[in-house]
Design a protein around this motif. Sequence first.
Motif, short mmCIF file in Angstrom:
data_model
loop_
_atom_site.label_atom_id
_atom_site.label_comp_id
_atom_site.label_asym_id
_atom_site.label_seq_id
_atom_site.Cartn_x
_atom_site.Cartn_y
_atom_site.Cartn_z
N HIS A 93 1.95 9.28 -0.23
CA HIS A 93 2.80 8.45 -1.12
C HIS A 93 2.34 8.20 -2.43
O HIS A 93 1.81 7.01 -2.94
N LEU A 95 3.39 8.41 -5.70
CA LEU A 95 4.25 7.46 -6.45
C LEU A 95 4.46 6.19 -6.26
O LEU A 95 4.23 5.48 -7.07
N VAL A 98 1.19 4.60 -7.36
CA VAL A 98 1.12 4.57 -8.89
C VAL A 98 2.02 3.02 -9.23
O VAL A 98 1.46 2.04 -10.06
N GLY A 99 3.14 2.92 -8.62
CA GLY A 99 3.95 1.93 -9.02
C GLY A 99 3.11 0.52 -8.53
O GLY A 99 3.42 -0.16 -9.13
#
Length: 114
Positions: A93, A95, A98-99
Amino acid sequence: MAYSFFQSSRSRRNGPLHKLETSIEDQIEALREELAELTHVLGKTSRHQGEKLRSQASASYEDILGRSEDLLRELQQSYLRGASEVRSTVRRHPLATVGAAAAFGLLVAMLARR
């Protein structure tokens, strides 16, 4: 004059005071011998207790050392498992990772401002 005084006190030594004096001296000597023997026994006992305590402390030290080595191994294994889980989660995962990192950074920045 002084010579005759000492002579007269020596002549009284053969009486009951001399016997009492001798008895007291014998008792003092017996007490000294008993005290020496007691000191000797106490020294032996103290040495024995010291050796016993030293042996127990050594055994406890070895036990604690063994347990700490086991605990260190477990911590290292847990750290390695955690690191590999984080890597696999980041790979699955990217993304979301990073979020989450950005959200964490914003939260820290807001708290730092206050």
